[in-house]
Every structure is written in C-alpha cells, then in structure tokens.
Design a protein around this motif. Structure first.
Motif, PDB file in Angstrom:
ATOM      1  N   PRO A 339      76.254 -19.307 115.719  1.00 18.66           N
ATOM      2  CA  PRO A 339      74.500 -18.267 114.916  1.00 18.66           C
ATOM      3  C   PRO A 339      75.142 -17.183 114.235  1.00 18.66           C
ATOM      4  CG  PRO A 339      74.842 -18.480 117.650  1.00 18.66           C
ATOM      5  CD  PRO A 339      75.652 -19.523 117.221  1.00 18.66           C
ATOM      6  N   THR A 390      64.694 -13.692 114.411  1.00 14.90           N
ATOM      7  CA  THR A 390      65.224 -13.572 115.353  1.00 14.90           C
ATOM      8  C   THR A 390      66.836 -14.407 115.731  1.00 14.90           C
ATOM      9  OG1 THR A 390      64.215 -14.534 116.496  1.00 14.90           O
ATOM     10  CG2 THR A 390      63.574 -12.326 116.334  1.00 14.90           C
ATOM     11  N   LYS A 392      70.090 -15.769 118.370  1.00 13.86           N
ATOM     12  CA  LYS A 392      70.408 -15.612 120.354  1.00 13.86           C
ATOM     13  C   LYS A 392      72.328 -15.523 119.371  1.00 13.86           C
ATOM     14  CE  LYS A 392      69.881 -17.714 124.636  1.00 13.86           C
ATOM     15  NZ  LYS A 392      69.737 -18.167 125.448  1.00 13.86           N
ATOM     16  N   HIS A 395      73.735 -15.307 125.238  1.00 14.22           N
ATOM     17  CA  HIS A 395      72.584 -14.555 126.002  1.00 14.22           C
ATOM     18  C   HIS A 395      71.806 -13.572 125.623  1.00 14.22           C
ATOM     19  CE1 HIS A 395      75.002 -17.438 128.526  1.00 14.22           C
ATOM     20  NE2 HIS A 395      76.090 -17.411 128.112  1.00 14.22           N
ATOM     21  N   LYS A 396      71.903 -12.716 124.256  1.00 19.35           N
ATOM     22  CA  LYS A 396      71.123 -11.958 124.765  1.00 19.35           C
ATOM     23  C   LYS A 396      69.543 -12.419 122.542  1.00 19.35           C
ATOM     24  CE  LYS A 396      73.162  -7.707 126.609  1.00 19.35           C
ATOM     25  NZ  LYS A 396      73.842  -6.446 126.355  1.00 19.35           N
ATOM     26  N   ILE A 397      68.955 -12.143 122.741  1.00 19.14           N
ATOM     27  CA  ILE A 397      68.380 -12.088 121.590  1.00 19.14           C
ATOM     28  C   ILE A 397      68.088 -11.171 120.316  1.00 19.14           C
ATOM     29  CG2 ILE A 397      65.990 -12.519 120.486  1.00 19.14           C
ATOM     30  CD1 ILE A 397      65.236 -14.077 123.278  1.00 19.14           C
ATOM     31  N   ASP A 421      68.430  -5.135 119.491  1.00 18.64           N
ATOM     32  CA  ASP A 421      68.624  -6.043 120.768  1.00 18.64           C
ATOM     33  C   ASP A 421      66.971  -6.060 121.083  1.00 18.64           C
ATOM     34  OD1 ASP A 421      68.793  -7.461 122.996  1.00 18.64           O
ATOM     35  OD2 ASP A 421      70.724  -6.250 124.682  1.00 18.64           O
ATOM     36  N   THR A 423      65.626  -8.203 122.998  1.00 17.19           N
ATOM     37  CA  THR A 423      65.098  -9.238 124.772  1.00 17.19           C
ATOM     38  C   THR A 423      64.853  -8.640 125.752  1.00 17.19           C
ATOM     39  OG1 THR A 423      68.135  -9.333 124.196  1.00 17.19           O
ATOM     40  CG2 THR A 423      67.203 -10.524 126.448  1.00 17.19           C
ATOM     41  N   ASP A 427      60.565 -10.602 126.807  1.00 17.41           N
ATOM     42  CA  ASP A 427      60.869 -11.064 127.845  1.00 17.41           C
ATOM     43  C   ASP A 427      59.304  -9.871 128.118  1.00 17.41           C
ATOM     44  OD1 ASP A 427      63.151 -12.383 128.373  1.00 17.41           O
ATOM     45  OD2 ASP A 427      63.853 -10.521 129.263  1.00 17.41           O
TER      46      ASP A 427
END
Length: 556
Positions: A339, A390, A392, A395-397, A421, A423, A427
């Motif tokens: 990333p 975006t 990752k 574990h966060k987007i 952030d 995330t 969701d």
C-alpha cells in the motif's frame, strides 16, 4: 535636508514602508531593483541623475539590499537625495583663485554638481565630454571650457575610483571630477607662478612625506575604510579628522550620512524583528491547527521526502516526527510495503503532472503563480464523494487525496497528502447498500404480487360463477375468461423469469376500449355475488388503440 525619500520595498518592488508619500506603491520598474536582486549580497546601487515630477530639483538614488536568513535579498532600501543638496557642500567649497572651481559630472556629460552650471545640465560639446571622461586622471588642453565658452582651456579631470565600482555595474555611467579655471587668470602671472612653483618644489621635497601621510593619505584611507564598512552595513563610529580642508568637510558629511543611515537601519531592524515575531506566531498557530485536525496531513519536498507531518499521520505509522522528517514513504520500514508503494507511485505521478494554475502580470512581465489548495477546506459532499481513491492500511480503510502547493513565491514546488479514516463510513455504506437491495427486492415482490393478484381475482370470480351456473353456454363463456386470465398470469410469470424484457411493438395490438370497459364491469358485477343488478350500456364509438391489452386490463 538632502533626503527626498527613504523607503523599503519587497523583492517584487511593492512598497512596504516609507518616511513620506514620495515613492510609488509599485516600484517593479525601478532599475535598482533588478540590479540589487541579481547582484552580490553586499551590492550597492547608485543611479544616474534624473528628474521627477514630484520634485523641483534633479535627484540621485541610492539602493541597498535587505538580506534574509538565506543570504538572499528579500527587499531593497531606497534612499533618494536631491543631487544639488547632497553634493554641493562637498564640491562647491573647492575653489582656487577667483574663477577656479571643481564640478562633478558623469561619463555622459551630465552635470551632477557645479557652482556655475545647474545640476542636470548636459555639456554640449561631445568631444570635450569624451576628453575629460577617460579611465585615468589627467589634464587636457582643449578648445572650450565646458561653461559655454570657446577659449582654449586646460582642464583637469579624475574618475571617482571607488564610486566607479558601483556605478559601472549599476548604470554603466561613471562619475568624474572636472577642475577648471579661467584662462586669463591661469596664464597671466606666469613668472610669479614659476617662482612659486620652484619654491613649492623645494618645500614639497622636504615636507611631502610628512604632510602627505598626515594630512592626505591617512585621512583619505580612513574615509575609504569607513565608507567600505558603511556599505557593508557595519556600525561605524564618528570619524575625527582635523585637517582643516576639504577632507575634513568630507569627513563631516560622511559622519552625517552615517548617522542618518544608522537611524534608518535602527527603525528598519525593529520592523524586521516585529515581522519575524508575527511570522513565528502564525507558524505556531498553523502548526497547532494542523496538529489538532483528525485527518492525517503530510507535506513532501520536491524529492518526495517528508518535510512536515501532523499527529494523525504519526499515529497511523506509529513513529515520531524525528523518524519521519527527511525520509520517503518507502524508507520508513512500514509493512506490508504494497500500500505504501502505491501511495508513493501516486505522489510521484501527480507531482510530475503539476501545472501552474494561473499567470499574473506585473508591468507587462508574466509571473507564474501556483494556487495552494487547502486540503482541510469544507466540502459540499461527503468524504467518499470527494476522495474517490481509497487504500487499506493496517486493517483500516483510508480515503486519500493529493494536493499541490507553493510555500512562497519563487520557491520549489511541494506536494501534500491527505489521509482520512473512512472505515466506519465504508461499513455504513455497505450496510446502506444491502438495505437498499433488500428494499428493492421488497418492491419487486410487491409488484409481482400486484401483477398476479389482478388476474387471480378474475379467475376466482369466474370460477365461483361457473360452480353455480347451469347454462352450458354461459359456463363456456366464463371458462374462456378464466383461460384468458390464466394466460395473463402466465405472461407475467414469463416476463419475470427473464427479469426485464423491454417492451416492443410486437406485444401491441388493436384494442377496443368499449369491449375492455364491458369486461371490467362484468368482473365487478361478479364480485358483488348478486343477480338483481341490471345495467344498460351506451358506449360512444372509439377508434381502436394500438396498445398492450394487459395494460388496459390493469388500468380498468
């Protein structure tokens, strides 16, 4: 007082401070500005004599660079004098005999100061001007005296050596002293002159060493050193030269000029300190704002190395500012590297594509400018709409956006990265998408139920009538209607099995509106379960419509 203006401009020529309203607000066309900015850091500009509409006398301009922390000029101090008032006290007292005097001219033959001729007067004889503006001091015998007279004259001249170092670069126009005495007075007492020359020669041999060192060489050397130190901006004490001649007068003038410059520099120094304090406060204020925002902000130099990062970014990479400054994203030891490699490639590509956003002009000279974009400015839409890209990370987007900026005019381009952030927003977006799909499925189910319910009611109504009917003809008629409604249901199911079938002219037939109304009324009568209703129909004739029969059935 010889001073006509004392003011300060920035590097663009914009007026920043002045002791009066004499100077213009925009001074970009001032030749001193370009010479100072492109010259050495201790460069001093002395201009040629010129006339100004605001002044009633010819002026001469002095300019000094204002050097910043990087030893580069950030502004210019201009001091404009009345040429006559500035030089008359030093030049005009120099006389010999009844007519002998000295005047100051430049290499173009323009009079700077003279007891007889006005300042700014142009000597008309070009040959005379060429003869008295040579590189080395000398005497010339020439026809004409420079004062409109045509008699034979002996004229002494000498270039100002120290001033030449400044004026040659500034205006390519050197200054010279021009000594002249009327011919009658000069040549009449020849015998007396030779006698005194002989005596002076004898005395000079005895005293030249002592007198030259005491009254000429040493004072002039002290004046030279003082002028050099003043030119460098150093603080110089009062010169105490007691020679009783023009050198002492010149020393007094230097002392006066030095005092004025010290006062000017003192006020300017206070202003610089005040502006520096304001800049320091604004920097701390900006840093506190950037440190408090929840979004991560990183600014990169032209080599894509981190120049600034706020607390939010330090929390993402779990490193302090000392570990981040001066490093690229690929040298931070972050894993997985994928990333971060993607972000680095995006920054590199966007930096190469940065274009100037506007072009301004100043006195017909184009100046390329870059618009600094505020990544924290409020947007009209949500984060996901404004920051389409975006990535990752751990574990966060994060939604990210690259912006370009210029720290100050003339500096190198920089590029910034904004990480937000999203995330929870992603969701929530997924949940809303699922709910939307379920809502659509419910709408689709309700539509299917409606499409099947209409023919099903008709089938149920005709079936009940058939169970109670004894007439075979009517039973056959009602059975046909049941069959037609069953075909309608089969058609609906067939269409739904293909999900959506675009309507075509093949499904359209000529439909008799009166016949469809009659069928709808018949179904309505069946739904009442009553035989005592009798209706009389009077239909107005209509032309058949080319339309789907099922649509008319659902309508009526």
């Amino acid at each position: 007082m010889a001073t006509r203006a004392l003011f300060v401009t920035d590097a663009s020529g914009v007026l920043r401070g002045s002791v009066n309203d004499f100077p213009k607000f925009i001074n970009a066309d001032n030749p001193a500005l370009e010479k100072i900015l492109n010259g050495k850091k201790d460069m001093v500009f002395i201009g040629s004599i010129y006339n100004d509409l605001k002044s009633d006398s010819p002026l001469v301009q002095f300019a000094f660079p204002i050097v910043g922390k990087r030893n580069k000029p950030i502004g210019v101090l201009f001091h404009i004098f009345s040429a006559k008032e500035l030089f008359s006290s030093s030049i005009e007292p120099i006389t010999f005999g009844d007519t002998g005097h000295v005047m100051l001219i430049d290499s173009k033959g323009v009079v700077i100061d003279c007891p007889i001729l006005p300042t700014g007067f142009q000597l008309a004889d070009p040959f005379l001007v060429q003869s008295v503006t040579r590189p080395n001091p000398n005497w010339v015998k020439i026809q004409g005296d420079g004062h409109v007279g045509e008699e034979l004259s002996i004229i002494g001249f000498s270039p100002l050596e120290q001033t030449r170092k400044i004026t040659s670069y500034a205006t390519e126009n050197d200054w010279y002293t021009f000594a002249w005495q009327a011919s009658d007075e000069l040549f009449a007492p020849m015998k007396k002159l030779f006698f005194w020359i002989a005596i002076a020669a004898v005395v000079s041999v005895l005293l030249i060493g002592v007198m030259a060192a005491k009254k000429i060489v040493q004072p002039i050397r002290r004046l030279q050193n003082a002028a050099a130190r003043i030119g460098k901006g150093e603080k110089v004490g009062v010169l105490k030269i007691k020679t009783g001649d023009e050198i002492e007068a010149l020393a007094d003038e230097v002392n006066s000029m030095n005092e004025l410059l010290q006062q000017s520099f003192s006020g300017l120094e206070n202003q610089v300190l005040k502006k520096a304090e304001e800049f320091r406060y604004l920097k701390e204020y900006t840093d506190s704002i950037l440190m408090s925002v929840p979004d991560a902000v990183v600014i990169f130099d032209p080599d894509l190395k981190i120049e600034y990062s706020n607390v939010a970014f330090e929390n993402i990479v779990e490193k302090g500012v000392e570990s981040l400054s001066g490093k690229s994203l690929l040298n931070l030891g972050l894993y997985p590297i994928g990333p971060w490699q993607t972000l680095y490639d995006v920054l590199k590509k966007d930096f190469e594509n940065v274009k100037p956003s506007s072009t301004k002009t100043l006195d017909d000279r184009p100046i390329e400018c870059y618009t600094a974009k505020d990544p924290l400015a409020p947007k009209e839409s949500s984060s996901l709409q404004n920051m389409q890209r975006t990535i990752k990370l751990d574990h966060k987007i994060f939604a990210y956006k690259v912006f370009d900026l210029v720290i100050q005019e003339g500096s190198e381009k920089h590029i910034g990265l904004l990480l937000r952030d999203v995330t929870e927003e992603v969701d929530l977006h997924d949940q809303l998408t699922l709910a939307d799909k379920l809502s659509g499925l419910g709408t689709l189910t309700a539509g299917i139920a409606h499409e099947l319910n209409n023919p099903l009611v008709s089938i149920m109504g005709f079936t009940e009538v058939i169970l109670d009917e004894k007439d075979p003809e009517k039973i056959k008629k009602y059975a046909k209607k049941v069959f037609d409604r069953s075909k309608d249901m089969a058609s609906v199911i067939l269409n739904m099995s293909g999900y959506i079938r675009a309507p075509s002219t093949a499904d359209k037939k000529e439909v008799d509106i009166n016949e469809r109304i009659d069928a709808a009324i018949e179904i309505a009568i069946l739904a009442t379960y009553s035989d005592d209703i009798h209706l009389e129909f009077f239909f107005h004739p209509f032309h058949p419509y080319l339309q789907s029969r099922k649509r008319f059935n659902r309508f009526f």
